[in-house]
Enzyme design. Structure first.
Site, PDB file in Angstrom:
ATOM      1  N   LYS A  93     -17.451  -0.528   5.791  1.00 56.00           N
ATOM      2  CA  LYS A  93     -17.767  -1.613   4.941  1.00 56.00           C
ATOM      3  C   LYS A  93     -19.366  -1.533   4.818  1.00 56.00           C
ATOM      4  CE  LYS A  93     -16.980  -6.370   3.402  1.00 56.00           C
ATOM      5  NZ  LYS A  93     -16.420  -7.723   3.939  1.00 56.00           N
ATOM      6  N   GLU A 103       0.807  -1.043  -0.011  1.00 55.75           N
ATOM      7  CA  GLU A 103       0.083   0.040   0.002  1.00 55.75           C
ATOM      8  C   GLU A 103       0.903   1.242  -0.011  1.00 55.75           C
ATOM      9  OE1 GLU A 103      -0.376  -2.529   1.878  1.00 55.75           O
ATOM     10  OE2 GLU A 103      -2.762  -3.122   1.770  1.00 55.75           O
ATOM     11  N   PHE A 138     -11.243  -7.183  13.642  1.00 54.38           N
ATOM     12  CA  PHE A 138     -10.281  -7.799  12.965  1.00 54.38           C
ATOM     13  C   PHE A 138     -10.027  -6.653  11.712  1.00 54.38           C
ATOM     14  CE2 PHE A 138      -8.901  -9.920   9.035  1.00 54.38           C
ATOM     15  CZ  PHE A 138      -7.800 -10.278   9.512  1.00 54.38           C
ATOM     16  N   GLN A 139      -8.635  -6.445  11.645  1.00 58.09           N
ATOM     17  CA  GLN A 139      -8.134  -5.415  10.642  1.00 58.09           C
ATOM     18  C   GLN A 139      -8.778  -3.941  10.932  1.00 58.09           C
ATOM     19  OE1 GLN A 139      -8.003  -6.963   6.612  1.00 58.09           O
ATOM     20  NE2 GLN A 139      -6.068  -7.753   7.000  1.00 58.09           N
ATOM     21  N   MET A 195      24.580   8.126   1.349  1.00 60.13           N
ATOM     22  CA  MET A 195      24.423   9.410   2.202  1.00 60.13           C
ATOM     23  C   MET A 195      24.761   9.113   3.676  1.00 60.13           C
ATOM     24  SD  MET A 195      24.405  12.539   1.521  1.00 60.13           S
ATOM     25  CE  MET A 195      23.348  12.936   0.081  1.00 60.13           C
TER      26      MET A 195
END
Lengths: 592, 168
Positions: A165, A53, A115-116, A483
Site C-alpha cells: 500500500k 475474487e 491484518f490481511q 460425473m
C-alpha cells in the site's frame, strides 16, 4: 505533486491503459484503496465489480479467451489474494494470459502478520507463470509492462504483481511500455526449419495420418486456426481437437472427427490408436487424452509442435519435436508442402478414410431418446439448433454437462468456447460468461451448467444483474454431481457417497431474487419454448432444465485403459462393451 | 519405458532476485524431482547473476524434463547439463568436527593427513578439519572419522564447472 511524478496508484492505472486494458475485474479492500481511488478519478478504464475474487479471475479468463487479449484483475491483500488462487491455477493450467494485481500490506509491515497479510508471492509462486513483489515505486511501471509481456509471450499464463500500500501512495517516475525490455525472457516462436522439413516428409508419406490439435492453436491467434484448416484440407487428412482446442478446426467439416480423449468420439480415439503418423499441433498429451500411456497410439511416428519445450517428451516420447508458435510452424509447413509439391498416397488415404467412416458409422454419441423425460443430450441438441443463427459464445462449468457440451455443440471458429480444461474448476462457467459478455455485449453468451457447479459461484448473478449482462445460465439439473455419480456407478458399486444435490434451491425463484429471469423445463415438450425464451430475453436468465437424473456420459475411456478400450453408451447395439468397473485394472482405479 | 536412473550435475545461471531459489526448489518439490545437492551464490555482482549447481537423479526423460522446466522459469538465463556436455570438475567442501583423546585423536590426525584435510580448529579434546574434494572422497573421509569420534559435519554441496576455455 512534483512534475512528471505520479503516485504508485496512478502509475498502475496509466500502465494498464498503455497496455491496452479497457476492463479490469476486481474487488476492493484495504490494501488496494489507493488504486481504487485512482480508478474513481478516471473514465477510460472500466472496472467490473465481481462478488468473489475467484470469479474476478475466471471473468478475466473468459474475457481473455474470447478476445485473445490479456485479462486484468485487481484484488486486495490476504483473503483477496488467496481467493484468487483457484482462478490463477486455472489460468496456469489452461495457458490463459492474466495479469492479477494484488494489494499488499505496507512494506514495513511485511512479515509482521499484519491484518490481511498473506505471503502472496509465496502462495502464488507455483500457480503463476511468474510473480513480482514491487517494493520500490520506481520499479512499478517497468514491472507492470514486464508482467504483461510475460503473461502474453510464449506459452501464455497468469502473472501476479503484488503492490504494497505504501508503494501505491509513493511518488515515482513512469516509463512507457516501449522502453521496457525483459532482460532474458525470449520464448522461441520460429521453429527449426530442418525439423519442419522432416515433419513435412513424414506427413506426406503417411498411410494412416491424423492431426491432433489443441489449445496452442487457439492461443496462437485466429491466424493459426486459419492455417491449420488450410493445411488439413490440403492434405485431406482427418483432424481431431482436444477439449481446449475446439473451434480451431471447423466442426462441420467432414475431415473433423470431433473431440478425442476420455469422453471423445469413438472415431477420433480409434484413429489416434491406429494411426501411423500423428501430427500434434499445440496439444500436450494430457492424461485425459492419452489414457494408458504404454498403450497410447503404439504404432505411430509422432510430430509434436509446442511453444513450450517442457511439454515435449514430458508424457509421450515423440519422433520430431518442433519448438515454436503454431501459426509460424503451420505457415512453414504449408510453404514447404507447396514448394515440394507434396501429394499424399491417395490409395492408402482412401483405405484409412473407409476405416474411419466405419468407426464414425457407430454413431457413438447416439443416446436413447425419451419422452417426457428430457435427456441432457437432447437439451443441448436443441440449444445447438436454436442458436444456429446467433452469434454465440459458450462457457461451461465442470462435469457431465461440460463433456456433453463438448460433444454436442459444434464450434466453427476459435475463441467461442470457454471451459476449464486442465484444472477442472467447478464454478468457472458463470464468471467466465460474464467476462465474455463484457467483451461481446451484443452476442449470445450461454453458460452450460450443472446445478452443483452453478452453486459454486452463483453469487455472480448479482454481477450480471448489476451490469445488465444478458448471460444465459442453462442448468442441466440432474440433482447429482453427475460425473461423480457416474464414476461411483461405474467404479464404486453404485454407492453414491455424498454426490446427491440435497436441498437444492428453487432456481426460478433464485433468479428472480437476484433480479434476473428464471425459467424451467421439466418435459421434452417444453424444451424449445424455454430455450427460445432464454435466447430472446435481454437480461440474465437461469434455465432450470430438469433432465434425466441417471444419464451417463459416453463414450468413455475409463482410467488406466487404452483408446481402443473405449466404452460406448447403452444406445449402441453392438453389445461388445463391458462395464467399466469390471474391467478397470487396479492401477486404473487410482487415477482420477 | 526406460527405467535406468542417471545422476546429473546441472548448472543454472539466474537473476539474483528475491524468490528465485524458492522457484527452483518449488519446481523440484512440486514435480517430485530429486535434489541430491544444491549450491547457490552470486557470481556476478554487477549483473546480479547467481549460479546454482544442482545434482539430481532420474531417468533420461525426467532429466530432460528438469532442464526444460528450469529453462522455462522467467528469471533463468541458462541451463547446462555438465554431465552431458563433457568433462567437468566437481568439488565439495566440508567442515568435520571430531572429538576424542589419546590414540583415537592421533589416528584421526594421521588419516586427515592422508586425505589432505586441514586442521582449522584444535582444542585438547577436538579437531575441526576442512576438506575439499569430490563428494565420494568426502564420504570416505567422514566414514572413517565416524569411528574416531565424529560429532558434527557441515557440507557445502557440489560446485561444478566445465573443463577447458569455454564459459557456461
Amino acid at each position: 505533486m512534483s512534475e512528471n511524478k505520479l503516485t504508485g496508484a496512478e502509475i498502475v492505472i496509466k500502465a494498464l491503459k498503455d497496455q491496452g486494458v479497457d476492463v479490469i475485474f476486481g474487488y476492493p479492500g484495504g490494501a488496494v484503496l489507493p488504486i481504487y481511488d485512482a480508478l474513481f478519478k478516471q473514465n477510460d478504464l472500466r472496472h467490473i465489480l465481481v462478488r468473489h475474487e475467484q470469479a474476478a479471475v475466471h471473468a478475466a479468463e473468459g474475457y481473455a479467451r474470447s478476445t485473445g487479449k490479456v485479462g486484468a484483475v485487481l484484488v486486495t491483500s490476504g483473503p483477496g489474494a488467496t481467493n484468487a488462487v483457484t482462478g490463477l491455477t486455472d489460468a496456469l493450467m489452461d495457458s490463459i494470459p492474466i495479469v492479477c494485481l494484488t494489494g499488499q500490506v505496507p512494506t514495513h509491515l511485511i512479515g509482521n502478520d499484519a491484518f490481511q497479510e498473506a505471503d502472496t508471492t509465496g502462495i502464488t509462486r507455483p500457480c503463476t507463470k511468474h510473480n513480482y513483489l514491487v517494493k520500490d515505486v520506481n520499479n512499478l511501471a517497468r514491472t507492470m509492462h514486464e508482467g504483461f509481456y510475460v503473461a502474453r509471450s510464449g506459452r501464455p499464463g497468469p502473472v501476479v504483481i503484488d503492490i504494497p500500500k505504501d508503494v501505491q501512495f509513493a511518488e515515482g517516475t513512469y516509463v512507457p511500455p516501449g522502453e521496457v525490455k525483459h532482460k532474458t525472457y525470449r520464448p522461441q516462436v520460429k521453429p527449426d526449419l530442418s525439423l519442419v522439413e522432416q515433419a513435412v516428409e513424414l506427413i506426406a508419406n503417411a498411410k494412416r495420418p491424423i492431426f491432433y490439435t489443441g489449445g496452442g492453436v487457439i492461443n496462437s491467434g485466429p491466424m493459426a486456426s486459419k492455417l491449420l484448416t488450410q493445411f488439413v484440407r490440403m492434405t485431406g487428412y482427418p483432424c481431431t481437437n482436444t477439449l481446449m482446442g475446439l473451434g480451431a478446426y471447423p466442426a462441420s467439416d467432414r475431415q473433423f472427427l470431433g473431440m478425442l480423449g476420455m469422453h471423445g468420439t469413438y472415431e477420433a480415439n480409434l484413429a489416434m490408436h491406429g494411426c501411423d503418423v500423428m501430427i500434434n499441433i499445440g496439444a500436450r498429451f494430457d492424461d485425459r487424452v492419452t489414457g494408458k500411456l504404454s498403450a497410447f497410439s503404439p504404432d505411430s511416428k509422432k510430430i509434436h509442435v509446442d511453444i513450450d519445450p517442457s511439454s515435449i517428451n514430458k508424457n509421450v516420447r515423440v519422433d520430431i519435436p518442433i519448438v515454436g508458435d503454431c501459426a509460424h510452424v503451420l505457415e512453414d509447413m504449408i510453404r514447404i508442402w507447396k514448394a515440394r509439391q507434396k501429394r499424399p498416397d491417395q490409395v492408402a488415404l482412401k483405405q484409412w478414410w473407409a476405416q474411419i467412416e466405419e468407426w464414425r458409422g457407430r454413431d457413438c454419441l447416439r443416446y436413447v431418446k425419451t419422452d417426457p423425460i428430457i435427456k441432457p443430450q437432447y437439451a443441448l441438441e436443441r440449444l445447438r439448433e436454436l442458436t444456429r443463427k446467433h452469434d454465440t459464445y459458450i462457457t461451461t462449468e465442470v462435469g457431465q454437462h461440460q463433456m456433453w457440451a463438448a460433444q454436442f455443440i459444434p464450434f466453427e471458429e476459435p475463441n467461442r468456447w470457454m471451459t476449464s480444461g486442465g484444472l477442472g474448476t467447478m464454478g468457472y462457467g458463470l464468471p467466465a460468461a460474464i467476462g465474455t459478455q463484457i467483451a461481446h455485449p451484443d452476442s449470445l453468451v450461454v453458460d452450460i451448467s450443472g446445478e452443483a457447479s452453478f452453486m459454486m459461484n452463483m453469487q455472480e448473478m448479482a454481477t450480471a444483474v448489476q451490469y445488465n449482462l444478458p448471460v444465459k445460465i442453462l442448468i442441466l439439473n440432474n440433482q447429482y454431481m453427475g460425473m461423480v455419480r457416474q464414476w461411483q456407478e461405474l467404479l464404486h458399486g453404485s454407492r453414491y457417497s455424498q454426490s446427491y444435490s440435497e436441498a437444492l434451491p428453487d432456481f426460478v425463484k433464485l433468479a428472480e431474487a437476484f433480479g434476473g429471469v428464471g425459467l424451467r423445463a421439466t418435459k421434452v415438450s417444453e424444451v424449445d419454448d424455454v430455450l427460445n425464451q432464454m435466447i430472446d430475453i435481454r437480461r440474465p436468465v437461469i434455465v432450470d432444465m430438469c433432465v434425466d437424473q441417471k444419464e451417463n456420459c459416453f463414450p468413455m475411456i475409463p482410467g488406466g485403459r487404452a483408446h481402443n478400450e473405449i466404452l460406448l453408451g447403452p444406445a449402441d447395439q453392438m453389445g461388445e462393451e463391458t462395464r467399466a468397473g469390471e474391467a478397470t485394472p487396479e492401477e486404473g482405479m487410482v487415477l482420477v | 519405458m526406460e527405467t535406468t536412473i542417471e545422476k546429473h550435475t546441472i548448472s543454472v545461471l539466474v537473476d539474483n532476485e528475491p524468490g528465485v531459489l524458492a522457484r527452483v526448489i518449488g519446481l523440484f518439490s512440486g514435480r517430485g524431482y530429486n535434489i541430491e545437492s544444491l549450491t547457490v551464490a552470486e557470481v556476478d555482482a554487477e549483473q546480479k547473476v547467481s549460479r546454482i549447481t544442482i545434482v539430481t537423479s532420474g531417468t533420461r526423460m525426467i532429466i530432460e524434463q528438469i532442464k526444460n522446466q528450469l529453462d522455462r522459469l522467467v528469471p533463468v538465463h541458462r541451463v547446462r547439463d555438465l554431465t552431458d556436455e563433457g568433462p567437468h570438475i566437481e568439488r565439495e567442501l566440508a567442515l568435520i568436527k571430531v572429538a576424542g583423546t589419546g590414540d583415537r585423536r592421533i589416528e584421526s590426525l594421521r588419516i586427515a593427513d592422508i586425505f589432505k584435510a586441514r586442521v582449522v580448529d584444535a582444542t585438547l579434546s577436538s579437531f575441526v578439519f576442512e576438506m575439499t574434494g569430490s563428494a565420494a572422497e568426502l564420504d570416505d573421509f567422514i566414514g572413517l572419522m565416524r569411528q574416531l569420534g565424529l560429532v558434527d559435519v557441515s557440507r557445502t554441496g557440489v560446485a561444478a564447472i566445465s573443463k577447458g576455455a569455454a564459459s557456461l
